[in-house]
Design an enzyme around this catalytic site. Sequence first.
Site, PDB file in Angstrom:
ATOM      1  N   HIS A 170       0.838  -1.215   0.000  1.00  9.91           N
ATOM      2  CA  HIS A 170       0.000   0.000   0.000  1.00  9.91           C
ATOM      3  C   HIS A 170       0.870   1.261   0.000  1.00  9.91           C
ATOM      4  O   HIS A 170       1.205   1.815   1.048  1.00  9.91           O
ATOM      5  CB  HIS A 170      -0.889  -0.036   1.255  1.00  9.91           C
ATOM      6  CG  HIS A 170      -2.033   0.909   1.219  1.00  9.91           C
ATOM      7  ND1 HIS A 170      -3.284   0.560   1.653  1.00  9.91           N
ATOM      8  CD2 HIS A 170      -2.127   2.199   0.832  1.00  9.91           C
ATOM      9  CE1 HIS A 170      -4.095   1.593   1.530  1.00  9.91           C
ATOM     10  NE2 HIS A 170      -3.404   2.609   1.039  1.00  9.91           N
ATOM     11  N   HIS A 223       1.399   5.149  -1.908  1.00  7.85           N
ATOM     12  CA  HIS A 223       0.912   6.174  -2.839  1.00  7.85           C
ATOM     13  C   HIS A 223       2.112   6.846  -3.483  1.00  7.85           C
ATOM     14  O   HIS A 223       2.859   7.556  -2.806  1.00  7.85           O
ATOM     15  CB  HIS A 223       0.063   7.222  -2.111  1.00  7.85           C
ATOM     16  CG  HIS A 223      -1.202   6.660  -1.542  1.00  7.85           C
ATOM     17  ND1 HIS A 223      -2.371   6.565  -2.265  1.00  7.85           N
ATOM     18  CD2 HIS A 223      -1.486   6.124  -0.331  1.00  7.85           C
ATOM     19  CE1 HIS A 223      -3.321   6.022  -1.519  1.00  7.85           C
ATOM     20  NE2 HIS A 223      -2.806   5.736  -0.337  1.00  7.85           N
ATOM     21  N   HIS A 259      -5.621  -0.808   5.848  1.00  6.74           N
ATOM     22  CA  HIS A 259      -5.323   0.018   7.026  1.00  6.74           C
ATOM     23  C   HIS A 259      -6.353  -0.017   8.169  1.00  6.74           C
ATOM     24  O   HIS A 259      -6.967   0.998   8.497  1.00  6.74           O
ATOM     25  CB  HIS A 259      -5.035   1.467   6.618  1.00  6.74           C
ATOM     26  CG  HIS A 259      -5.962   2.090   5.589  1.00  6.74           C
ATOM     27  ND1 HIS A 259      -7.335   2.087   5.706  1.00  6.74           N
ATOM     28  CD2 HIS A 259      -5.719   2.745   4.439  1.00  6.74           C
ATOM     29  CE1 HIS A 259      -7.871   2.717   4.684  1.00  6.74           C
ATOM     30  NE2 HIS A 259      -6.901   3.119   3.890  1.00  6.74           N
ATOM     31  N   ASP A 290       0.961   2.467   3.810  1.00 10.46           N
ATOM     32  CA  ASP A 290       0.066   3.555   3.383  1.00 10.46           C
ATOM     33  C   ASP A 290       0.874   4.845   3.199  1.00 10.46           C
ATOM     34  O   ASP A 290       0.415   5.949   3.544  1.00 10.46           O
ATOM     35  CB  ASP A 290      -1.100   3.761   4.354  1.00 10.46           C
ATOM     36  CG  ASP A 290      -2.219   4.597   3.740  1.00 10.46           C
ATOM     37  OD1 ASP A 290      -2.116   4.943   2.543  1.00 10.46           O
ATOM     38  OD2 ASP A 290      -3.185   4.918   4.455  1.00 10.46           O
ATOM     39  N   GLY A 313      -2.602  12.054   5.483  1.00  6.67           N
ATOM     40  CA  GLY A 313      -1.550  11.180   4.964  1.00  6.67           C
ATOM     41  C   GLY A 313      -0.242  11.274   5.724  1.00  6.67           C
ATOM     42  O   GLY A 313       0.140  12.357   6.184  1.00  6.67           O
TER      43      GLY A 313
HETATM   44  O1  DOR Z   1      -4.369   9.377   4.931  1.00  9.04           O
HETATM   45  C1  DOR Z   1      -4.604   8.955   3.796  1.00  9.04           C
HETATM   46  N1  DOR Z   1      -3.988   9.447   2.709  1.00  9.04           N
HETATM   47  N2  DOR Z   1      -5.530   7.988   3.639  1.00  9.04           N
HETATM   48  C2  DOR Z   1      -5.945   7.585   2.419  1.00  9.04           C
HETATM   49  O2  DOR Z   1      -6.766   6.718   2.366  1.00  9.04           O
HETATM   50  C3  DOR Z   1      -5.410   8.234   1.212  1.00  9.04           C
HETATM   51  C4  DOR Z   1      -4.085   8.809   1.449  1.00  9.04           C
HETATM   52  C5  DOR Z   1      -3.628   9.734   0.343  1.00  9.04           C
HETATM   53  O3  DOR Z   1      -3.740   9.368  -0.823  1.00  9.04           O
HETATM   54  O4  DOR Z   1      -3.091  10.804   0.648  1.00  9.04           O
END
Ligand code: DOR
Length: 434
Positions: A60, A62, A232, A305, A324
């Site tokens: 996970h 990004h 998560h 995450d 995030g």
């Molecule tokens: O805190 C988060 N940030 N939770 C998410 O589900 C998405 C992520 C993001 O893409 O910034």
Amino acid sequence: MKLLIKKGHLLDPAEKIDGQFDLLLVDGLVAEIKPDLEEKADRIIKADGFLITPGLIDLHTHLREPGDEQKETIESGGRAAARGGFTTICCMPNTRPVNDRSEITREIIDRARKNSPVRVLPIASVSRGEQGQELSPMAELALAGAAGFSDDGQPITNSALMKKAMEIAAQLGLPLIDHCEEKNLTRNGVINEGRVSRLLKLGGIPAAAEEIMVARDIILAKDFGWPVHLAHLSSRGSVDLLGWAKAEGVPVTAEVTPHHLLLTEEVLLTGNPDAKVNPPLRTEEDVKSLRQALETGLIDIIATDHAPHTEEEKKVGLEKAPFGINGLETALPSLLDLLVKKEGFPLVRLIEALTAGPAKLLTLKSGGRIKKGQLADLTIIDLEGKTTISRESMASKSHNTPFLGATFTGSIVMTFASGLPVYQNKNYDKTLIT
Ligand code: DOR
């Protein structure tokens, strides 16, 4: 190219290896694992005193390419992964545009091949544009190389759409990863609904918002028999539901992040927007329950995450800052120190949740284990080495972590992806290689 790694302590939960071994890597593959090897090699690495694990896998991550390259690119995220001991990362589809078309999936794979030192497996979206209205062309996306499906960042509110997506993902043999959130309960939410949100007079995100969707997903998986993976998890209630589901034999798996294992809502009392995340940091009781579930294997996987955001975006204060936490470079050192060293959490289970766990869900042919004939993805770790988290030390383009400034006991010495050294910690240069 022959590379000999001498006298490291191999810890591989999948292969049940836990002891001192020499490792011979030839042309990117593991060629030999023996207690004592006297092979001639192009390079010899002295790993005595160090732990060697399978390369870590992050289910996970990004990356922000395409669309938000100021936060992170495939290249910077890939380098951050290598620094953090990861050799494979799965990138979530909430980019701009969303990864909902085979051309985008192919483009990500192509760019990753050119620019990332570690393997990047794209997760494609479940619904077009992550809008929750109509399904993405899941079969085409699978053909293009998608490693799984998710609308992460957003829940899949429509249960009929979710049911259909689960069926198709099951037919394709790929995981469906759900971000569990009942949006009607979280609309003005900033942090966990509870003591701290009341004190700071901020909108709350109740645990119920997650648990309702966890329950929905479990019921769908139970009644129709298609697997679902819960992203998560953050609350004790979610763990209780997962416990019930697994006891009933429901095909459900789950992940937890390092921040939900290590931090509570109390850190938000300082007003630090770098600790603002969705789902939010919760209470001591939730943390305890998540740790227990991870230890028993009820929670299968640790996933970072990794959600990079720039300083400009984060510094607007708790209420307005995006959700995030940046995680690839802090995950292993923080967990080794705060969970294993300080709390006695079993090291073997930690490594399993970062290697064999995700490899199993992703049904990887190679990865998650150190085995003769397989790709040499390895992480060399110094359990006594110090890691200080600073802006300067990070490869990620963003630095949004509540661990900024912390020093952890536990450091990544080297990372090998397909037998190539993709990260080498400068502190160890002189002693390590001959
Ligand atoms: O805190 C988060 N940030 N939770 C998410 O589900 C998405 C992520 C993001 O893409 O910034």
